[in-house]
Design a protein around this motif. Sequence first.
Motif, PDB file in Angstrom:
ATOM      1  N   TYR A  52      -4.940   5.991  -1.712  1.00 43.61           N
ATOM      2  CA  TYR A  52      -3.934   4.938  -1.599  1.00 43.61           C
ATOM      3  C   TYR A  52      -3.810   4.229  -2.937  1.00 43.61           C
ATOM      4  O   TYR A  52      -4.779   4.109  -3.685  1.00 43.61           O
ATOM      5  CB  TYR A  52      -4.325   3.916  -0.531  1.00 43.61           C
ATOM      6  N   ARG A 111       0.854  -1.187   0.000  1.00 43.36           N
ATOM      7  CA  ARG A 111       0.000   0.000   0.000  1.00 43.36           C
ATOM      8  C   ARG A 111       0.890   1.236   0.000  1.00 43.36           C
ATOM      9  O   ARG A 111       1.816   1.333   0.790  1.00 43.36           O
ATOM     10  CB  ARG A 111      -0.894   0.009   1.240  1.00 43.36           C
ATOM     11  N   LYS A 169      -8.291   9.661   2.414  1.00 44.39           N
ATOM     12  CA  LYS A 169      -6.965   9.628   1.789  1.00 44.39           C
ATOM     13  C   LYS A 169      -6.974   8.765   0.539  1.00 44.39           C
ATOM     14  O   LYS A 169      -7.809   7.893   0.382  1.00 44.39           O
ATOM     15  CB  LYS A 169      -5.920   9.080   2.765  1.00 44.39           C
ATOM     16  N   ASP A 189       0.725   5.454   0.228  1.00 47.62           N
ATOM     17  CA  ASP A 189      -0.039   6.675   0.459  1.00 47.62           C
ATOM     18  C   ASP A 189       0.326   7.639  -0.667  1.00 47.62           C
ATOM     19  O   ASP A 189       1.494   8.021  -0.817  1.00 47.62           O
ATOM     20  CB  ASP A 189       0.333   7.261   1.824  1.00 47.62           C
ATOM     21  N   VAL A 218      -5.915   2.065   7.346  1.00 53.81           N
ATOM     22  CA  VAL A 218      -6.004   3.232   6.479  1.00 53.81           C
ATOM     23  C   VAL A 218      -6.684   4.381   7.212  1.00 53.81           C
ATOM     24  O   VAL A 218      -7.350   4.180   8.222  1.00 53.81           O
ATOM     25  CB  VAL A 218      -6.756   2.904   5.171  1.00 53.81           C
TER      26      VAL A 218
END
Length: 118
Positions: free
Chosen positions: A40, A6, A38, A8, A34
């Motif tokens: 991802y 993952r 946001k 960001d 998470v």
Amino acid sequence: GFFIERRDVATNDKVSLNFGGKPIQKLMWGDYDVVPGKDYLYTIYRMMEADSSLSPGMKFTTYGEALRVKVRTEDPSFGTHGVFFNRGCAGSQAYAAKFGEFRKFHRVEHGGHIQWKS
């Protein structure tokens, strides 16, 4: 198996969702770390056992092209209505299956022994 990473999008921080570098062997998995609101980018790699003669010290290697999926998490502070999920549902279902939903006391007899519900 699979290797899942993952990233960001805003900070470019990367996190592996695998434990101990081992491939995920399930077709269903969850990412519970998470942050709301946001973006991802998930990158999913297929993995196989590495040929030790070609890759000394490596147990697994990726093969084929990676799959990339961009996800935006919902921000619960916007909008009129919201639907929220939590992991507690699976635990409470397992609890109800083991001890029954309508037991009045917090202990049960099991094979002549008292077993505390927890």
